[in-house]
Design a protein around this motif. Structure first.
Motif, PDB file in Angstrom:
ATOM      1  N   ARG A  63      50.145  24.413 -31.623  1.00  0.00           N
ATOM      2  CA  ARG A  63      49.889  22.633 -32.297  1.00  0.00           C
ATOM      3  C   ARG A  63      48.529  22.667 -32.655  1.00  0.00           C
ATOM      4  NH1 ARG A  63      54.964  21.026 -32.511  1.00  0.00           N
ATOM      5  NH2 ARG A  63      56.171  21.278 -30.833  1.00  0.00           N
ATOM      6  N   ARG A  69      51.792  23.165 -41.338  1.00  0.00           N
ATOM      7  CA  ARG A  69      53.075  24.362 -41.374  1.00  0.00           C
ATOM      8  C   ARG A  69      52.455  25.319 -42.501  1.00  0.00           C
ATOM      9  NH1 ARG A  69      58.654  24.639 -42.895  1.00  0.00           N
ATOM     10  NH2 ARG A  69      59.687  25.524 -41.264  1.00  0.00           N
ATOM     11  N   GLN A  98      59.314  28.101 -35.822  1.00  0.00           N
ATOM     12  CA  GLN A  98      60.129  27.539 -36.908  1.00  0.00           C
ATOM     13  C   GLN A  98      59.442  26.217 -37.230  1.00  0.00           C
ATOM     14  OE1 GLN A  98      63.810  28.074 -38.516  1.00  0.00           O
ATOM     15  NE2 GLN A  98      64.169  29.934 -37.307  1.00  0.00           N
ATOM     16  N   ASP A  99      59.097  25.390 -36.366  1.00  0.00           N
ATOM     17  CA  ASP A  99      58.657  24.067 -36.721  1.00  0.00           C
ATOM     18  C   ASP A  99      57.171  24.064 -37.180  1.00  0.00           C
ATOM     19  OD1 ASP A  99      58.670  21.354 -36.299  1.00  0.00           O
ATOM     20  OD2 ASP A  99      57.770  21.461 -34.303  1.00  0.00           O
TER      21      ASP A  99
END
Ligand code: SF4
Length: 394
Positions: A63, A69, A98-99
């Protein structure tokens, strides 16, 4: 797609060199059922109880390192043994990825698997979670070689694992190792036949390396095991090239063979010296011209990420000449693409012949490199002396 038309993932935005902004993602999972004798990877056995904590840390690290993304062309989850995670943990890892990144519609998503740790539930989780390629670490079908390599799976686990992945994945690869202590050319030939019979779309065949500090290296160093003679190893590699080519698996990189269109797109990024993200224990990344690696100490990795620090160890910013020489060496690994002079200049901003013309001419004169005016490629005899050809370029 023919190999000649295949390209490493393209540049993210117009005019930006592919070594600056990554279009590929590597994620490391360090857990293994057992430490194999030759293994020098960031892998650990007996610490599965840390897997959930590791996934928490990985999520934090990813993150922090992935903003907005980003879109990527390839994802590779390696190890270690990613399939050592249980189905719930695998599901969590795939959802996290995927996130945080968007895989392009034709993108490649590979997971490494060990024949001994794959089951139907995990295969389903992988396929339904977006993975479209599996790389299976078979290494050998000979009980004696598996024992010498200190692998803890059995030859019959490989066809069993292939049966599981076959209905779900068109793209799958087998890894094999030749030159295990005590192995013969006949046994290696049998390994190749058994691998071909399983019908992989890709095969990686590596000669055994005695990495300093590994269990196998210690045995070899103490004279307890004998390395296979150099001539036998040479013959094993020659047989690999001939037999796999006959079977329709094209030799596209020094150690890699594929049916046309099934080349590893992720590894082609490494061999073009393009940028990539890397997360997890011991993972390396190459972003904005800086290459850095995470610590290989699991507890240090967990503590540092958990306390909001970076897990990065050694970092190097390559100068333009150094990067260009490294790029030339990596590109030479690609047997059909080789080094394309124009592409090299576009990527590195330097003229290949000005940079290393003398070394290249020496290898061409010895018959180790073929120069067709546009590209330089390793010849058949050069394949066996690739280390010499490449070290002359650095
Ligand atoms: S399974 Fe692979 S990563 Fe794990 S110990 Fe064996 S060789 Fe190393």
């Amino acid at each position: 797609m023919t190999l000649g038309s295949q390209k490493a993932p393209s540049v993210q935005s117009k005019g930006e060199p592919p070594w600056l902004r990554p279009r590929s993602l590597y994620v490391h999972v360090p857990f293994c059922a057992h430490k194999c004798g030759y293994c020098d990877f960031a892998s650990l056995a007996g610490v599965d109880d840390l897997a959930d904590r590791y996934l928490d840390a990985l999520a934090q690290e990813m993150r922090r390192g992935l903003n907005d993304r980003p879109s990527v062309d390839t994802i590779f989850i390696g190890g270690g043994t990613p399939t050592r995670l249980d189905a719930r943990q695998l599901e969590r890892l795939l959802a996290l990825i995927q996130d945080l990144v968007e895989l392009t519609p034709s993108g490649e998503w590979t997971v490494e698997a060990n024949p001994g740790t794959l089951d139907a539930q995990k295969v389903r989780v992988l396929a339904e979670g977006g993975v479209n390629r599996v790389s299976l670490g078979a290494q050998s079908f000979q009980p004696s070689s598996l024992k010498a390599l200190e692998r803890n799976h059995h030859p019959e686990d490989v066809p069993r694992a292939v049966e599981l992945i076959h209905p779900w994945f068109q793209r799958w690869s087998l890894d094999l190792i030749f030159g295990a202590p005590g192995s013969s050319l006949g046994q290696w030939s049998d390994d190749l036949e058994r691998a071909i019979a399983l019908g992989p779309s890709h095969l990686s065949c590596y000669g055994l390396v005695y990495e300093k500090g590994t269990s196998l290296w210690k045995q070899w160093n103490a004279g307890e095991v004998l390395a296979v003679a150099e001539e036998v190893e040479h013959d094993m590699y020659a047989l690999t090239i001939d037999r796999l080519s006959d079977a329709g698996l094209r030799h596209y990189e020094i150690s890699n063979f594929a049916r046309p269109g099934h080349e590893s797109q992720h590894n082609l990024v490494y061999w073009a010296n393009d940028a990539y993200y890397g997360f997890g224990l011991g993972a390396t990344r190459y972003v904005d011209g800086v290459r850095s690696s995470n610590t290989r100490d699991l507890l240090a990795y967990l503590r540092r990420i958990e306390s909001g620090q970076e897990a990065t160890g050694p970092t190097e910013r390559l100068g333009s000449e150094e990067r260009a020489r490294e790029t030339a060496v990596l590109m030479l690994r690609r047997l059909e693409l080789g080094i394309d002079r124009q592409d090299f200049r576009r990527r590195c901003g330097l003229d290949l012949d000005v940079l290393c013309g003398e070394s290249l001419s020496r290898s061409v004169a010895r018959g180790w490199l073929i120069d067709d005016g546009r590209r330089l490629k390793l010849s058949r005899s050069g394949l066996f002396l690739a280390d010499t050809v490449m070290s002359d370029l650095l």
